[in-house]
Design a protein around this motif. Structure first.
Motif, PDB file in Angstrom:
ATOM      1  N   THR A  32      -9.825 -54.173  13.389  1.00  0.00           N
ATOM      2  CA  THR A  32     -11.224 -54.501  13.135  1.00  0.00           C
ATOM      3  C   THR A  32     -11.718 -53.704  11.947  1.00  0.00           C
ATOM      4  OG1 THR A  32     -11.611 -54.941  15.476  1.00  0.00           O
ATOM      5  CG2 THR A  32     -13.541 -54.533  14.141  1.00  0.00           C
ATOM      6  N   GLU A  33     -12.434 -54.384  11.057  1.00  0.00           N
ATOM      7  CA  GLU A  33     -13.054 -53.734   9.906  1.00  0.00           C
ATOM      8  C   GLU A  33     -14.564 -53.939   9.986  1.00  0.00           C
ATOM      9  OE1 GLU A  33      -9.314 -54.475   6.838  1.00  0.00           O
ATOM     10  OE2 GLU A  33     -11.181 -55.593   6.531  1.00  0.00           O
ATOM     11  N   ARG A  34     -15.299 -52.855   9.892  1.00  0.00           N
ATOM     12  CA  ARG A  34     -16.764 -52.879   9.953  1.00  0.00           C
ATOM     13  C   ARG A  34     -17.264 -52.395   8.600  1.00  0.00           C
ATOM     14  NH1 ARG A  34     -19.847 -52.421  14.712  1.00  0.00           N
ATOM     15  NH2 ARG A  34     -17.884 -52.052  15.788  1.00  0.00           N
ATOM     16  N   LYS A  35     -18.026 -53.264   7.893  1.00  0.00           N
ATOM     17  CA  LYS A  35     -18.527 -52.888   6.575  1.00  0.00           C
ATOM     18  C   LYS A  35     -19.890 -53.520   6.337  1.00  0.00           C
ATOM     19  CE  LYS A  35     -15.505 -56.464   4.716  1.00  0.00           C
ATOM     20  NZ  LYS A  35     -14.343 -56.710   3.878  1.00  0.00           N
ATOM     21  N   LEU A  36     -20.586 -53.048   5.309  1.00  0.00           N
ATOM     22  CA  LEU A  36     -21.858 -53.643   4.915  1.00  0.00           C
ATOM     23  C   LEU A  36     -21.633 -54.494   3.678  1.00  0.00           C
ATOM     24  CD1 LEU A  36     -24.541 -50.823   5.287  1.00  0.00           C
ATOM     25  CD2 LEU A  36     -23.915 -52.615   6.895  1.00  0.00           C
ATOM     26  N   ASN A  37     -22.282 -55.664   3.649  1.00  0.00           N
ATOM     27  CA  ASN A  37     -22.174 -56.506   2.456  1.00  0.00           C
ATOM     28  C   ASN A  37     -23.334 -56.195   1.503  1.00  0.00           C
ATOM     29  OD1 ASN A  37     -24.422 -57.926   3.409  1.00  0.00           O
ATOM     30  ND2 ASN A  37     -23.241 -59.709   4.069  1.00  0.00           N
ATOM     31  N   ALA A  38     -23.404 -56.913   0.401  1.00  0.00           N
ATOM     32  CA  ALA A  38     -24.414 -56.648  -0.629  1.00  0.00           C
ATOM     33  C   ALA A  38     -25.835 -56.877  -0.122  1.00  0.00           C
ATOM     34  CB  ALA A  38     -24.146 -57.530  -1.854  1.00  0.00           C
ATOM     35  N   ILE A  59     -12.449 -43.774   8.628  1.00  0.00           N
ATOM     36  CA  ILE A  59     -13.352 -44.184   7.558  1.00  0.00           C
ATOM     37  C   ILE A  59     -12.501 -44.471   6.327  1.00  0.00           C
ATOM     38  CG2 ILE A  59     -15.275 -43.514   6.090  1.00  0.00           C
ATOM     39  CD1 ILE A  59     -16.141 -41.630   8.340  1.00  0.00           C
ATOM     40  N   CYS A  60     -12.735 -45.627   5.727  1.00  0.00           N
ATOM     41  CA  CYS A  60     -11.952 -46.061   4.561  1.00  0.00           C
ATOM     42  C   CYS A  60     -12.835 -46.092   3.319  1.00  0.00           C
ATOM     43  CB  CYS A  60     -11.358 -47.436   4.824  1.00  0.00           C
ATOM     44  SG  CYS A  60     -10.277 -47.488   6.258  1.00  0.00           S
ATOM     45  N   GLU A  61     -12.261 -46.570   2.228  1.00  0.00           N
ATOM     46  CA  GLU A  61     -12.977 -46.670   0.964  1.00  0.00           C
ATOM     47  C   GLU A  61     -14.314 -47.359   1.146  1.00  0.00           C
ATOM     48  OE1 GLU A  61     -10.502 -47.582  -2.673  1.00  0.00           O
ATOM     49  OE2 GLU A  61      -9.132 -48.190  -1.071  1.00  0.00           O
ATOM     50  N   GLY A  62     -15.344 -46.824   0.503  1.00  0.00           N
ATOM     51  CA  GLY A  62     -16.666 -47.430   0.550  1.00  0.00           C
ATOM     52  C   GLY A  62     -17.378 -47.256   1.881  1.00  0.00           C
ATOM     53  N   GLY A  63     -16.821 -46.453   2.782  1.00  0.00           N
ATOM     54  CA  GLY A  63     -17.466 -46.221   4.066  1.00  0.00           C
ATOM     55  C   GLY A  63     -17.092 -47.212   5.151  1.00  0.00           C
ATOM     56  N   MET A  64     -16.218 -48.170   4.848  1.00  0.00           N
ATOM     57  CA  MET A  64     -15.775 -49.112   5.868  1.00  0.00           C
ATOM     58  C   MET A  64     -15.112 -48.348   7.010  1.00  0.00           C
ATOM     59  SD  MET A  64     -12.946 -52.163   5.638  1.00  0.00           S
ATOM     60  CE  MET A  64     -11.541 -51.065   5.735  1.00  0.00           C
ATOM     61  N   ILE A  65     -15.356 -48.785   8.241  1.00  0.00           N
ATOM     62  CA  ILE A  65     -14.709 -48.173   9.397  1.00  0.00           C
ATOM     63  C   ILE A  65     -13.673 -49.160   9.918  1.00  0.00           C
ATOM     64  CG2 ILE A  65     -15.015 -47.284  11.729  1.00  0.00           C
ATOM     65  CD1 ILE A  65     -17.833 -46.401  10.849  1.00  0.00           C
ATOM     66  N   LYS A  66     -12.425 -48.716   9.944  1.00  0.00           N
ATOM     67  CA  LYS A  66     -11.305 -49.561  10.353  1.00  0.00           C
ATOM     68  C   LYS A  66     -10.747 -49.047  11.666  1.00  0.00           C
ATOM     69  CE  LYS A  66      -6.842 -51.268   8.678  1.00  0.00           C
ATOM     70  NZ  LYS A  66      -5.920 -51.243   7.537  1.00  0.00           N
ATOM     71  N   THR A  67     -10.625 -49.947  12.635  1.00  0.00           N
ATOM     72  CA  THR A  67     -10.036 -49.634  13.930  1.00  0.00           C
ATOM     73  C   THR A  67      -8.759 -50.430  14.075  1.00  0.00           C
ATOM     74  OG1 THR A  67     -12.252 -49.337  14.848  1.00  0.00           O
ATOM     75  CG2 THR A  67     -10.460 -49.588  16.421  1.00  0.00           C
ATOM     76  N   GLU A  68      -7.667 -49.759  14.443  1.00  0.00           N
ATOM     77  CA  GLU A  68      -6.383 -50.419  14.665  1.00  0.00           C
ATOM     78  C   GLU A  68      -5.863 -50.012  16.024  1.00  0.00           C
ATOM     79  OE1 GLU A  68      -3.608 -50.503  11.121  1.00  0.00           O
ATOM     80  OE2 GLU A  68      -4.798 -48.704  10.708  1.00  0.00           O
ATOM     81  N   GLY A  69      -5.348 -50.997  16.769  1.00  0.00           N
ATOM     82  CA  GLY A  69      -4.802 -50.644  18.067  1.00  0.00           C
ATOM     83  C   GLY A  69      -4.120 -51.793  18.758  1.00  0.00           C
ATOM     84  N   ASP A  70      -3.938 -51.585  20.047  1.00  0.00           N
ATOM     85  CA  ASP A  70      -3.147 -52.492  20.861  1.00  0.00           C
ATOM     86  C   ASP A  70      -3.896 -52.757  22.164  1.00  0.00           C
ATOM     87  OD1 ASP A  70      -0.951 -52.509  23.211  1.00  0.00           O
ATOM     88  OD2 ASP A  70      -0.121 -53.428  21.407  1.00  0.00           O
ATOM     89  N   LEU A  71      -4.012 -54.023  22.544  1.00  0.00           N
ATOM     90  CA  LEU A  71      -4.606 -54.423  23.814  1.00  0.00           C
ATOM     91  C   LEU A  71      -3.542 -55.167  24.596  1.00  0.00           C
ATOM     92  CD1 LEU A  71      -7.206 -54.648  25.576  1.00  0.00           C
ATOM     93  CD2 LEU A  71      -7.545 -56.885  24.519  1.00  0.00           C
ATOM     94  N   ASP A  72      -2.944 -54.492  25.557  1.00  0.00           N
ATOM     95  CA  ASP A  72      -1.912 -55.090  26.397  1.00  0.00           C
ATOM     96  C   ASP A  72      -0.809 -55.751  25.561  1.00  0.00           C
ATOM     97  OD1 ASP A  72      -0.806 -55.600  28.933  1.00  0.00           O
ATOM     98  OD2 ASP A  72      -1.656 -57.632  28.962  1.00  0.00           O
ATOM     99  N   GLY A  73      -0.328 -55.017  24.544  1.00  0.00           N
ATOM    100  CA  GLY A  73       0.761 -55.513  23.704  1.00  0.00           C
ATOM    101  C   GLY A  73       0.332 -56.398  22.551  1.00  0.00           C
ATOM    102  N   ILE A  74      -0.967 -56.618  22.381  1.00  0.00           N
ATOM    103  CA  ILE A  74      -1.479 -57.480  21.313  1.00  0.00           C
ATOM    104  C   ILE A  74      -2.165 -56.602  20.272  1.00  0.00           C
ATOM    105  CG2 ILE A  74      -3.024 -59.383  20.752  1.00  0.00           C
ATOM    106  CD1 ILE A  74      -2.769 -60.155  23.787  1.00  0.00           C
ATOM    107  N   SER A  75      -1.759 -56.731  19.012  1.00  0.00           N
ATOM    108  CA  SER A  75      -2.333 -55.939  17.925  1.00  0.00           C
ATOM    109  C   SER A  75      -3.729 -56.457  17.575  1.00  0.00           C
ATOM    110  CB  SER A  75      -1.433 -56.013  16.699  1.00  0.00           C
ATOM    111  OG  SER A  75      -2.033 -55.353  15.612  1.00  0.00           O
ATOM    112  N   LEU A  76      -4.680 -55.528  17.443  1.00  0.00           N
ATOM    113  CA  LEU A  76      -6.057 -55.854  17.079  1.00  0.00           C
ATOM    114  C   LEU A  76      -6.498 -54.891  15.986  1.00  0.00           C
ATOM    115  CD1 LEU A  76      -8.844 -57.211  17.474  1.00  0.00           C
ATOM    116  CD2 LEU A  76      -9.235 -55.608  19.366  1.00  0.00           C
TER     117      LEU A  76
END
Length: 164
Positions: free
Chosen positions: A136-142, A117-134
């Motif tokens: 993702t940021e999930r947030k709510l807009n106004a 969980i990041c600033e403002g409640g954003m949920i950030k996912t970081e990882g690797d899919l078969d050697g490829i960096s992915l």
């Protein structure tokens, strides 16, 4: 993309929800709970381009941009449960949001990453899919729409969801 995340921060009014990967107590605010509920896709851009970078199968790359997946999100302590439903498939993912490592299946490959969980409640996912960096940021807009932004190399995929 370089947002500050706080997997074990303490603020006034926060709620204790579990322990982190080292066994330390994690206290999280409730702002991430705003993602709970049923969501429908209202727009998306660069989905096929992202899937090409992730080496998704040809049929998935061609079908996915035309689908309007629905998502149901719920929380159980430090785990975010995401059910994604399309006309072809239903997929459930259980994602710990306390910074601990987890694995999930994507296109027959293993995604390994962590979510926080990041600033403002954003949920950030970081990882690797078969050697490829992915990332993702999930947030709510106004407008209370859920914005899901995925970064794969030089491709940015944006999907916007409205509450059902």
């Amino acid at each position: 993309r370089n947002k500050t995340c706080f997997p074990n921060r303490i603020n006034g009014g926060d709620l204790m929800v579990g322990t982190g990967p080292t066994g330390a107590m994690i206290i999280m605010g409730e702002e991430h709970l705003k993602f709970a509920g049923d969501w429908i896709t209202i727009s998306s851009e660069n989905v096929e381009e992202m899937l090409i970078k992730l080496k998704a199968p040809f049929m998935v790359r061609k079908a996915a941009p035309r689908l309007k997946p629905a998502q149901t999100i719920s929380f159980n302590g430090t785990v975010m449960k995401i059910n994604v439903v399309t006309t072809f498939k239903t997929k459930e993912s259980n994602v710990p949001i306390d910074g601990s490592q987890f694995k999930d299946e994507m296109f027959g490959q293993v995604f390994s990453g962590k979510a926080e969980i990041c600033e403002g409640g954003m949920i950030k996912t970081e990882g690797d899919l078969d050697g490829i960096s992915l990332v993702t940021e999930r947030k709510l807009n106004a407008e209370d729409k859920m914005v899901l932004i995925s970064y794969v190399g030089d491709v940015t995929c944006t999907r916007i969801f409205a509450r059902k």
